[in-house]
Design an enzyme around this catalytic site. Structure first.
Site, PDB file in Angstrom:
ATOM      1  N   PRO A 121     -30.159 -63.028  -1.728  1.00 53.68           N
ATOM      2  CG  PRO A 121     -29.115 -64.046   0.093  1.00 53.68           C
ATOM      3  CD  PRO A 121     -30.294 -64.167  -0.817  1.00 53.68           C
ATOM      4  N   GLY A 123     -24.726 -62.647  -5.198  1.00 54.29           N
ATOM      5  CA  GLY A 123     -23.388 -63.232  -5.174  1.00 54.29           C
ATOM      6  C   GLY A 123     -23.215 -64.350  -4.177  1.00 54.29           C
ATOM      7  CG  LEU A 126     -28.843 -68.599  -2.240  1.00 57.03           C
ATOM      8  CD1 LEU A 126     -28.973 -67.713  -0.997  1.00 57.03           C
ATOM      9  CD2 LEU A 126     -29.679 -69.870  -2.038  1.00 57.03           C
ATOM     10  N   GLY A 127     -28.962 -67.730  -7.094  1.00 61.06           N
ATOM     11  CA  GLY A 127     -29.696 -67.420  -8.336  1.00 61.06           C
ATOM     12  C   GLY A 127     -30.293 -66.028  -8.360  1.00 61.06           C
ATOM     13  CB  SER A 129     -28.202 -62.716 -11.926  1.00 66.59           C
ATOM     14  OG  SER A 129     -27.818 -64.070 -12.075  1.00 66.59           O
ATOM     15  CB  ALA A 130     -31.593 -66.648 -12.928  1.00 63.53           C
ATOM     16  CB  ALA A 131     -34.449 -64.678  -8.692  1.00 63.52           C
ATOM     17  CG  ASP A 172     -28.261 -70.603 -11.859  1.00 68.41           C
ATOM     18  OD1 ASP A 172     -28.021 -71.807 -11.692  1.00 68.41           O
ATOM     19  OD2 ASP A 172     -27.582 -69.692 -11.337  1.00 68.41           O
TER      20      ASP A 172
HETATM   21  C1  MEV Z   1     -24.288 -71.891 -10.833  1.00 68.99           C
HETATM   22  O1  MEV Z   1     -25.501 -71.843 -10.116  1.00 68.99           O
HETATM   23  C2  MEV Z   1     -23.994 -73.301 -11.258  1.00 68.99           C
HETATM   24  C3  MEV Z   1     -22.727 -73.483 -12.072  1.00 68.99           C
HETATM   25  O2  MEV Z   1     -22.701 -74.851 -12.460  1.00 68.99           O
HETATM   26  C4  MEV Z   1     -22.679 -72.602 -13.288  1.00 68.99           C
HETATM   27  C5  MEV Z   1     -23.721 -72.991 -14.333  1.00 68.99           C
HETATM   28  O3  MEV Z   1     -24.237 -74.107 -14.320  1.00 68.99           O
HETATM   29  O4  MEV Z   1     -23.989 -72.131 -15.174  1.00 68.99           O
HETATM   30  C6  MEV Z   1     -21.476 -73.205 -11.243  1.00 68.99           C
END
Ligand code: MEV
Length: 333
Positions: A121, A123, A126-127, A129-131, A172
């Protein structure tokens, strides 16, 4: 027109077990992949000379983009002239493909359609964008006949994380590229974690989309206003994370649970929790979880609870009753 199917690449979601936000300031954090939630890219051949199209058809309600070859070419030409980060295009999807092609030393995009599906999902911390970016890097490698090690994939994805999240720590992209539990400190060699016992985690979704960029920026503002106060919290979080690593490695689950809850209280002090997250954390603890905390950027998004497997359903029911829009249960080993 969609041509012959070439193959599928994927990448998992992630959750930060402990240490978010402080990790941006050089403290350690622990993250685990969530392999039950995947971003996938299906690769299809396209007619010769048509270039590359990226279709993102089901990335939830906020992104539904499609790049024609012309639009993609425009993006590439903007990028090739880009000298300053503020001039970068706001859309990370063609950017990550472009970065990968550059990395592989290729001038022209291959003639393919990359079709993205993701059940991570958006925002929610749960990552997603990176996934999606990692699956796209892998797809670009697949069609170009190359393969890259996790370290290099992570490096490419980090560039798009900067584009999207401002000043990310890099945790992430690292946990998603390696697909293993990690102990991560910015600028230090990566340490893969070996868990003594499997972790049983329950995730509760507030249903409220949250911007990691916004909460990271808010923490930075507070830090600039009163560095000593913020650094005091970061140091405490860093110590908790180091202790949590030991608890994980020797299988002390009840101690780990206490540390997760202590981390939540420090994240409250950093002002990244919310009434909805706090309500879910309390509900999980009252239902018997060993520990609970928000996970990721906060301000909405998700929380996680460490749970003995026998009471997983009980905790999930309690989270739903306290307003969770959805819950997931995972075993991480
Ligand atoms: C985001 O998944 C984790 C944060 O610590 C941001 C980051 O580490 O880039 C909030």
């Amino acid at each position: 027109m969609v041509g012959e199917f070439v193959g599928r690449t994927s990448a998992p979601g992630k959750t930060i077990l402990i240490g978010e936000h402080a990790v941006v300031y050089g403290k350690p954090a622990i993250a685990v992949p969530v392999t039950q939630l995947l971003a996938q890219v299906d690769v299809f051949r396209a007619p010769a000379g048509s270039g590359m199209r990226i279709l993102s058809l089901d990335l939830g309600c906020t992104i539904d983009t499609e790049y024609s070859q012309r639009e993609y070419s425009q993006q590439l030409s903007i990028l090739s002239k880009t000298t300053h980060p503020s001039e970068m295009p706001s859309d990370p999807l063609p950017y990550v493909v472009y970065q990968t092609l550059q990395y592989l030393g290729l001038d022209h995009p291959p003639d393919v359609i990359l079709q993205i599906h993701s059940d991570v999902p958006l925002g929610r911390g749960l990552g997603s964008s990176a996934a999606v970016a990692t699956a796209l890097v892998r797809a670009t490698c697949l069609v170009s006949g190359h393969s890259l090690p996790p370290e290099e994939i992570s490096h490419i994805v980090f560039q798009t994380e900067i584009l999207q999240h401002g000043t990310p720590s890099g945790i992430d992209n690292t946990v998603i590229a390696y697909e293993q539990p990690i102990f991560y400190s910015k600028g230090r060699p990566l340490e893969r974690l070996h868990l003594h016992r499997p972790l049983h985690l329950c995730i509760g979704d507030t249903g409220i989309p949250a911007s990691t960029r916004a909460t990271v920026a808010a923490v930075r503002q507070n830090w600039e206003r009163d560095p000593a106060k913020s650094e005091g919290y970061f140091n405490e979080i860093g110590q908790i994370v180091t202790e949590a690593r030991l608890a994980l490695e020797i299988g002390q689950m009840s101690r780990l649970g206490q540390l997760l809850t202590a981390n939540h209280h420090l994240l409250q002090q950093l002002q990244v929790s919310s009434p909805e997250l706090d309500r879910l954390v309390v509900a999980a603890l009252q239902a018997g979880a060993l520990g609970a905390k928000l996970s990721g950027g906060g301000g909405g998004g998700i929380m996680l609870a460490l749970v003995n497997p026998g009471i997983m359903e009980q905790v999930q029911r309690a989270l739903k009753a306290a307003g969770a829009s959805q819950t997931w249960s995972f075993e991480i080993s």
